[in-house]
Motif scaffolding. Sequence first.
Motif, PDB file in Angstrom:
ATOM      1  N   GLN A   3      23.919  67.189 129.805  1.00 53.68           N
ATOM      2  CA  GLN A   3      22.974  67.039 129.997  1.00 53.68           C
ATOM      3  C   GLN A   3      22.648  65.972 131.173  1.00 53.68           C
ATOM      4  OE1 GLN A   3      20.929  64.777 126.437  1.00 53.68           O
ATOM      5  NE2 GLN A   3      22.507  66.037 125.395  1.00 53.68           N
ATOM      6  N   THR A  28      18.968  62.640 126.205  1.00 50.30           N
ATOM      7  CA  THR A  28      17.932  62.916 127.005  1.00 50.30           C
ATOM      8  C   THR A  28      16.175  63.709 126.701  1.00 50.30           C
ATOM      9  OG1 THR A  28      18.687  64.972 128.152  1.00 50.30           O
ATOM     10  CG2 THR A  28      19.694  62.850 128.268  1.00 50.30           C
ATOM     11  N   ASP A  29      15.605  64.271 127.513  1.00 46.78           N
ATOM     12  CA  ASP A  29      14.629  65.059 127.440  1.00 46.78           C
ATOM     13  C   ASP A  29      14.570  66.092 127.572  1.00 46.78           C
ATOM     14  OD1 ASP A  29      14.496  64.866 129.765  1.00 46.78           O
ATOM     15  OD2 ASP A  29      12.426  64.118 130.142  1.00 46.78           O
ATOM     16  N   TYR A  81      20.376  61.716 135.497  1.00 46.62           N
ATOM     17  CA  TYR A  81      20.499  61.872 134.092  1.00 46.62           C
ATOM     18  C   TYR A  81      21.624  61.472 133.120  1.00 46.62           C
ATOM     19  CZ  TYR A  81      16.037  64.374 133.036  1.00 46.62           C
ATOM     20  OH  TYR A  81      14.795  65.068 133.029  1.00 46.62           O
ATOM     21  N   HIS A 104      21.132  57.398 132.208  1.00 46.24           N
ATOM     22  CA  HIS A 104      20.379  57.862 131.482  1.00 46.24           C
ATOM     23  C   HIS A 104      22.351  58.001 130.082  1.00 46.24           C
ATOM     24  CE1 HIS A 104      16.562  58.438 131.563  1.00 46.24           C
ATOM     25  NE2 HIS A 104      16.601  59.234 132.596  1.00 46.24           N
TER      26      HIS A 104
END
Length: 107
Positions: free
Chosen positions: A29, A48-49, A78, A81
């Motif tokens: 991720q 994360t998404d 990312y 995040h």
Amino acid sequence: NVYDYMMAMDVFIFPSLFEGFGMVALEAQASGLKTVMSDVVPTATHLTDLATPLSLNAPITKWAKECLNCKVKNRQGYNYHIKQTKYDLEKNVRYISNLYTRLSEIN
């Protein structure tokens, strides 16, 4: 070099039967990879998404559909995040280093 390999990928598939944590899912991720993983991987790794948990009993077509449904445009963002969580490597290194320094001062 894990980063180089992950940057060469389009999607990361993690069909684990059992997982204590799944650090590699965080690394994927952080690299901006869509991460399709089995639902036994702890939810603490869904930061994360990009994280998509699926049952290992789900049809292979469902896994394939999730892998093909990968439209990540900006992979660079990312890592930010992950750095905002308690799993940031640099923060943990500083914490442990400070802890050892304080402990050495006690002795």
